[in-house]
Design an enzyme around this catalytic site. Sequence first.
Site, PDB file in Angstrom:
ATOM      1  N   ASP A  89      27.695 -11.557 -39.682  1.00  0.00           N
ATOM      2  CA  ASP A  89      27.121 -11.872 -38.369  1.00  0.00           C
ATOM      3  C   ASP A  89      25.629 -11.554 -38.435  1.00  0.00           C
ATOM      4  O   ASP A  89      25.230 -10.396 -38.471  1.00  0.00           O
ATOM      5  CB  ASP A  89      27.807 -11.028 -37.297  1.00  0.00           C
ATOM      6  CG  ASP A  89      27.353 -11.382 -35.892  1.00  0.00           C
ATOM      7  OD1 ASP A  89      26.364 -12.129 -35.751  1.00  0.00           O
ATOM      8  OD2 ASP A  89      27.985 -10.900 -34.930  1.00  0.00           O
ATOM      9  N   LYS A 151      26.953 -17.585 -32.249  1.00  0.00           N
ATOM     10  CA  LYS A 151      27.359 -16.507 -31.357  1.00  0.00           C
ATOM     11  C   LYS A 151      26.311 -16.336 -30.266  1.00  0.00           C
ATOM     12  O   LYS A 151      25.117 -16.270 -30.554  1.00  0.00           O
ATOM     13  CB  LYS A 151      27.520 -15.209 -32.159  1.00  0.00           C
ATOM     14  CG  LYS A 151      28.051 -14.023 -31.370  1.00  0.00           C
ATOM     15  CD  LYS A 151      28.275 -12.851 -32.323  1.00  0.00           C
ATOM     16  CE  LYS A 151      28.758 -11.615 -31.587  1.00  0.00           C
ATOM     17  NZ  LYS A 151      28.984 -10.493 -32.525  1.00  0.00           N
TER      18      LYS A 151
END
Length: 252
Positions: A89, A151
């Site tokens: 991420d 995201k």
Amino acid sequence: MNISHFIDYSIVAPSTTEHEIIDHCYNAKKNGNYAVTLNSCYVPLAKQLLAGSEIKICATVGFPFGFADTKTKIFEAKTAINDGANEIDMAINLGYLKSRNYVSVLKDIFEVKRAIGDVPLKATIEISELTKNEIIKVCEICMDAQVDFIKTSSGFAKGGATLTAVKIIKKTVKNRIKIIASDGIDDYETILKYIEMGADLVGTNANVMQVNKTQQARNSKIFKQYIENLEKKDNPNSNTDIITSKTTELNN
């Protein structure tokens, strides 16, 4: 609907302790979540705790503000993967994006993706800091960089996911990139709304438990019977008895 597999269960606070990681991984296993997202130093511990499960370990890179240079992000990502991370991420460089230095934004993301190969890359874009046009632009850049997920938020900015932003992202990327609606989502009903809007996963640090559908169905059946009995009764005194009886049932 079982939402457990849609949850990316996150714990990235700067004060996170080892004990909290242990509790976090225990809850993820108990609930059957899609993944746990954590700071890269805790990847080895999570790997040990989640051994034998299908839960993915996602390590943060360049968090929370994305200002580390690309080489540093690549090193951090590769180290996390070697330690046991299944996904990365990465916080994008918002300063480059705000400067309209789109080439540098693309290069930063693409070089990390190329370095980690088939390991899924999640690009955190921080929607609360962006205009609608900037959201669209960064989504286009993410498609060019071949990321696997976009995201919405890291949890460190002034705001988290919104249904409007998810709708904009979905309209832009269609089915080319998966969407993670993250931050500010901590209950079953809200998670469902984001999934219905087009999110593939929901990032949350809340231990969201599955709603007891059996109890819901039982209560609905009791209430339906209560209404039907009321309609059959003409005597007000009888109605009072029914109300008292059914209220007792619902409370048990």
